[in-house]
Design an enzyme around this catalytic site. Structure first.
Site, short mmCIF file in Angstrom:
data_model
loop_
_atom_site.label_atom_id
_atom_site.label_comp_id
_atom_site.label_asym_id
_atom_site.label_seq_id
_atom_site.Cartn_x
_atom_site.Cartn_y
_atom_site.Cartn_z
N HIS A 145 8.41 0.20 10.85
CA HIS A 145 7.17 -0.46 10.44
C HIS A 145 7.45 -1.83 9.82
CE1 HIS A 145 3.00 -0.47 8.71
NE2 HIS A 145 3.59 -1.28 7.85
N GLU A 146 8.31 -1.83 8.83
CA GLU A 146 8.60 -3.09 8.15
C GLU A 146 9.29 -4.08 9.09
OE1 GLU A 146 7.04 -3.65 5.57
OE2 GLU A 146 6.54 -1.58 5.07
N HIS A 197 6.70 -5.98 11.00
CA HIS A 197 6.21 -7.13 10.24
C HIS A 197 7.22 -8.28 10.33
CE1 HIS A 197 2.69 -5.41 8.38
NE2 HIS A 197 3.36 -4.48 7.71
N HIS A 204 6.92 -10.24 13.43
CA HIS A 204 5.74 -11.11 13.39
C HIS A 204 6.09 -12.43 12.68
CE1 HIS A 204 1.06 -10.93 12.63
NE2 HIS A 204 1.37 -11.80 13.56
ZN ZN Z 1 2.65 -2.78 6.74
#
Ligand code: ZN
Length: 673
Positions: free
Chosen positions: A464-465, A468, A471
């Site tokens: 998940h991290e 990010h 991105h």
């Molecule tokens: Zn998040």
């Protein structure tokens, strides 16, 4: 003596020279950077030349470079490796920054220039990104009160400053409260716990300086304790400690802060002419209105609750079969759910765990990025801020793309949770800048040099991290204000949650889930069971989450509640909260909502993004999990674009349309209920 925060950094890729930075450098560097920003802003506002995009908007984009540099370093340390000096600095910086930003948004001469550009925007020959930055800049001024006059303007400034102080205070009290509680365990109390929980409890004991093992409120210790400890009395005791964080009375209690925060937010929204704080807040989100948010949450709530109640009946029967009377309690849920998981899916977390080594999972997350986007990762040897922290040089076709920093282990100086931040954001204005991106997690560190093992949830957090981080790293925009994750809050979780799906691609775990001692790959049968179990207990997880999101929305939709705890109780009563499940984050430790207003009336965002990530991953299921053309479209239309276009346009460019909730309900296994 020179201040390293104020001099050029002669380091690889301009990584901050952590070894030379001392806490005493922050205050003078902060003061100098604020002064520099203030001078630059004054020069823009007082420029005798008529306003142009370059001399106003672009000049503003460049005005706070020094400040960005100082704060990028400081806030990373304050969150990941705090100490008394850093906490004190936070208490000083927070209101000073709020005052500085209020000073800018209330600068009438500056706003007049922005507003003049806005009125003339049709004649300025702006490209799409520039037009978007102009719109966002003006909108943020208006939303901060640039159109207010006289007393209203003064009051607005007071409220902003007070809210910033309250947010910092909430965070610090919660951190202190979480750090204070621990429960010493005897050797007998460890009975029935798998080795990794025992190891984590011993490490925690060492860190707390007690002679034996202990339990702390670190999620990666206490959460498996709830799953595995057969001692109902200890589970109950630990559960009360866990759920009363921030509400134990005394100096670390956060409840009065929550109440004052809600009151001030409502007042601010009213000053700006909105019906409620939620109406104000959601204007800039994809969702746009409180009704749209409530609609989504309630569409998911009922199927989730039905699934949870059906599961509760099964778990309660197991409790009774164990010889206990009375109803299933919240401290029983995870324990019986774990036993049932083992029975129905024959999946034992303790058996699974040796296959999920931290280093192998990091490698897996990198390899996905190599296959999808052609990124390569090489360890980078630079001094960092803590011995456990690592860095990598990220390249593509030989060109430097970013520095990636991973800070994975829990420690007392780190706030709880996991997050991604850019110590430096990507931009092109004023010379190309490559980002420095940090992932911070709170995984339990193994004692005595044993391999560090993750739960499947931990591995998902890691992915998940890292989503990010991609991105941020793949961002390719001109202006910093719209770089990377500077997007609507309910869009920002799309790249991160989408990336979690690659962990469910069987080929990936076949390759990277290797046993810590034997080195053997995870048996095919275990892998199959693991993946099949992913929809297990989703009724519980969804109820836990959606109830928190609805409480958050109710706090901010309408008048501010005088007593937030009472308001929380009323919401839970109204929606029929199952008695054996508690909110994922109750009010006194709901840091998303009270540590700042980023996620205030915005906790729903994860689910809003999940509607999209479930649908977006279907594109990869249709074309192949590592299909480079689909990955390129994802990068071109979403990951590289930051906030340069409206997220509805970005998503539609990638997928051709906006999605409904079907893929989400299917992904959570809630459709047949
Ligand atoms: Zn998040």
């Amino acid at each position: 003596m020179t201040n390293p925060l104020l001099t050029p950094w002669d380091t690889p890729f301009d990584v901050p020279p952590f070894a030379q930075i001392d806490d005493s450098h922050f205050q003078p560097a902060f003061d100098a950077a604020i002064a520099e920003g203030r001078d630059a802003i004054r020069a823009i506002a007082d420029n005798p030349e008529p306003p142009s995009f370059a001399n106003t908007i672009e000049a503003m984009e460049l005005a706070e470079e020094a400040l960005g540099r100082v704060l990028g370093v400081f806030y990373n340390l304050a969150g990941a490796d705090s100490n008394d000096a850093r906490q004190e600095l936070q208490r000083v910086f927070s209101p000073a920054l709020a005052a500085y930003s209020t000073e800018i948004t209330q600068n009438a001469a500056l706003f007049a220039r922005i507003d003049a550009l806005w009125s003339a925007r049709g004649d300025l020959d702006l490209n799409e990104e520039q037009a978007r930055v102009l719109m966002l800049t003006r909108r943020s001024f208006v939303r901060s009160g640039a159109l207010l006059q006289g007393d209203d303007k003064m009051r607005m400034a007071e409220i902003s400053s007070r809210l910033a102080t309250l947010g910092t205070e909430f965070t610090q009290r919660l951190l202190a409260d979480e750090g204070e509680w621990f429960l010493e365990l005897s050797e007998a109390d460890l009975d029935g716990l798998p080795a990794f929980v025992i190891d984590a409890a011993r490490s925690a004991g060492e860190e707390k300086g007690v002679s034996g093992p202990c339990l702390t409120t670190s999620r990666s210790l206490i959460s498996p304790f709830f799953e595995f400890s057969p001692r109902r009395d200890l589970r109950e005791k630990a559960f009360h400690a866990w759920t009363s964080r921030g509400a134990r009375g005394g100096k670390n209690d956060t409840r009065a802060i929550a109440a004052e925060t809600l009151k001030l937010r409502a007042e601010r929204a009213a000053l700006l002419g909105y019906d409620s704080f939620a109406a104000y807040k959601l204007e800039t989100e994809m969702a746009k209105t409180p009704d749209a948010v409530r609609g989504l949450l309630m569409e998911v709530w009922e199927p989730a609750k039905r699934a949870a109640l059906r599961d509760a009946a099964v778990l309660e029967a197991m409790l009774h079969a164990d010889g206990f009377e009375g109803p299933l309690e919240p401290w029983d849920w995870r324990y019986y759910a774990q036993i049932r998981r083992k029975a129905e899916h024959d999946l034992d977390e303790a058996e699974l765990k040796p296959y999920l080594q931290l280093d192998r999972m990091i490698e897996a997350s990198f390899t996905c990025a190599t296959r999808l986007f052609g990124l390569e990762f090489k360890p980078l040897d630079v001094p960092l801020y803590h011995a456990d922290v690592r860095a990598w040089n990220v390249t593509r076709e030989g060109h430097h793309v970013a520095v990636f920093i991973g800070d994975y282990f829990a420690r007392g100086s780190k706030r709880s949770g996991a997050w991604c931040s850019a110590m430096r954001s990507q931009k092109k204005l004023g010379g190309a800048v490559a980002p420095i991106v940090v992932n911070v997690c709170n995984f339990a560190k193994a004692a005595n040099g044993k391999p560090n093992l993750l739960s499947y949830d931990d591995a998902r957090t890691l992915f998940h991290e890292f989503g990010h981080a991609l991105h941020q790293m793949l961002s390719n925009v001109t202006y910093e204000s719209i770089s990377g994750t500077s997007v609507a809050r309910d869009f920002v979780e799309l790249p991160s949650q989408l990336y979690e799906h690659w962990l469910e691609v069987p080929a990936l775990l076949e390759e990277f889930a290797t046993h810590a001692e034997t080195g053997e790959a995870m048996p095919a049968d275990m892998l199959k069971r693991l993946l099949a179990a992913q929809t297990y207990d989703q009724g519980f997880a969804t109820v836990e989450y959606v109830s928190s999101a609805l409480v958050d929305l109710d706090f901010h939709d309408g008048a501010a509640p005088a007593d937030p705890m009472q308001s929380q109780a009323e919401t839970l009563e109204r929606i029929g909260m199952p008695r054996a499940i508690t909110m994922r984050h109750a009010t006194p430790h709901f840091a998303h909502v009270f540590s700042g207003d980023g996620y205030a009336s915005g906790y729903y965002s994860y689910m809003w993004s999940e509607v999209m990530d479930a649908d977006a991953f279907e594109a990869f299921e249709e074309n192949g999990a590592f299909d480079v053309a689909t990955a390129k479209s994802l990068e071109d239309n979403i990951l590289s674009r930051g906030g340069s276009r409206d997220p509805v346009e970005l998503y539609t460019a990638f997928r051709g349309r906006m999605p409904g909730v079907e893929a989400l309900l299917k992904g959570r296994g809630l459709v047949d209920v």
